[in-house]
Design an enzyme around this catalytic site. Structure first.
Site, PDB file in Angstrom:
ATOM      1  NE  ARG A  21      21.745 -26.760  -2.685  1.00 37.10           N
ATOM      2  CZ  ARG A  21      20.668 -27.481  -2.990  1.00 37.10           C
ATOM      3  NH1 ARG A  21      20.730 -28.807  -2.984  1.00 37.10           N
ATOM      4  NH2 ARG A  21      19.518 -26.894  -3.295  1.00 37.10           N
ATOM      5  CB  CYS A 146      15.198 -20.198  -0.110  1.00 34.48           C
ATOM      6  SG  CYS A 146      15.951 -21.739  -0.657  1.00 34.48           S
ATOM      7  NE  ARG A 166      19.767 -19.545   1.843  1.00 34.77           N
ATOM      8  CZ  ARG A 166      20.049 -20.478   0.935  1.00 34.77           C
ATOM      9  NH1 ARG A 166      20.811 -20.198  -0.118  1.00 34.77           N
ATOM     10  NH2 ARG A 166      19.571 -21.708   1.068  1.00 34.77           N
ATOM     11  CB  SER A 167      18.700 -19.169  -2.662  1.00 40.69           C
ATOM     12  OG  SER A 167      18.687 -20.030  -3.782  1.00 40.69           O
ATOM     13  CG  HIS A 207      18.563 -19.132  -9.110  1.00 39.27           C
ATOM     14  ND1 HIS A 207      18.828 -18.677  -7.839  1.00 39.27           N
ATOM     15  CD2 HIS A 207      17.906 -20.321  -8.957  1.00 39.27           C
ATOM     16  CE1 HIS A 207      18.371 -19.553  -6.956  1.00 39.27           C
ATOM     17  NE2 HIS A 207      17.798 -20.548  -7.607  1.00 39.27           N
TER      18      HIS A 207
END
Length: 264
Positions: A21, A146, A166-167, A207
């Protein structure tokens, strides 16, 4: 914090190349889990210095149900500044969902108070859960949660917690999140007259941003140091009565801070 460094190394070396994003680009894996025994020390990353003040004040801010950054700024914490509007508001983010989840009948659900009472009343329940990710409100949030949900578990007099994130921004976000939920577990345990057990961190999209790869290598080249210890100086009458001064971290001897840009 070998678990954390192992994850960072795995994603840096094996992660898929993805867009995101923010337009920064990442290396990413889907699904990763780490476990920390809170009896063996407080899981605060030692291969770079973390701003403990921000971690503690942010958690107290969440627990207060607040969604405006004024409290944070008044206490020298700037980690949410990039996402706030001109009046300091973030929309119905973590604190609102934790303390005032909207119910269909127009009332609000205080998930934190409910779970705390439930642990005391029925520790073996499998329903000790708090959810921050409310699909009906995602579009109104400055940043969708997140760290989306967490669950407590009681066994043999110990309280454990599992977070689903989730992130997961490995370099900047995850060390904060680990420490924050470990601290929350200690607070719940004290209020419920339990010892602490494990903190389990589970990530979805895990990530490293492309502009953090060099910083990650620098951190991986450093040798981890012994974990510090957390001491809570008093037991307040309520989970919501803790103050910053109630928490003391001893034995924290980290490597120097490593600067890295935030992907907004």
């Amino acid at each position: 914090m070998k678990q954390y460094l192992d994850m960072m190394r795995h994603v840096r070396e094996q992660g898929a190349v993805k867009t995101d994003r923010t337009g920064t680009g990442t290396r990413s894996v889907f699904g990763y889990q780490m476990r920390f025994d809170l009896q063996q020390g407080f899981p605060l990353v030692t291969t770079k210095k973390l701003h403990l003040r921000s971690i503690i004040y942010e958690l107290l801010w969440f627990l207060n149900g607040d969604t405006n950054i004024k409290y944070l700024k008044d206490n020298g914490v700037s980690i949410w500044d990039e996402w706030a509007d001109e009046s300091g508001d973030l929309g119905p983010v973590y604190g609102y969902q934790w303390r005032s989840w909207p119910a269909p009948n127009g009332e609000h659900i205080d998930q934190i108070s409910n779970v705390l009472a439930q642990i005391k009343r029925n520790p073996d329940s499998r329903r000790h859960m708090v959810v921050a990710y409310n699909p009906a409100f995602v579009d109104q949030m400055a940043l969708p949660p997140c760290h989306a949900m967490f669950q407590f578990y009681v066994a043999e007099g110990r309280l454990s917690c599992q977070l689903y994130q989730r992130s997961a921004d490995i370099f900047l976000g995850v060390p904060f999140n680990i420490a924050s939920y470990a601290l929350l577990t200690h607070m719940f345990a004290q209020q419920c007259d339990l010892d602490v057990g494990d903190f389990i961190w589970t990530g979805g999209d895990v990530h490293l941003y492309n502009n953090h790869l060099d910083q990650a290598k620098e951190q991986l080249d450093r040798e981890p140091r012994p974990l510090p210890q957390l001491q809570i100086r008093r037991k307040p009458a309520s989970l919501f009565d803790y103050e910053f001064e109630d928490f003391e971290i001893t034995g924290y001897d980290p490597h120097p801070h490593i600067k890295a840009p935030v992907a907004v």
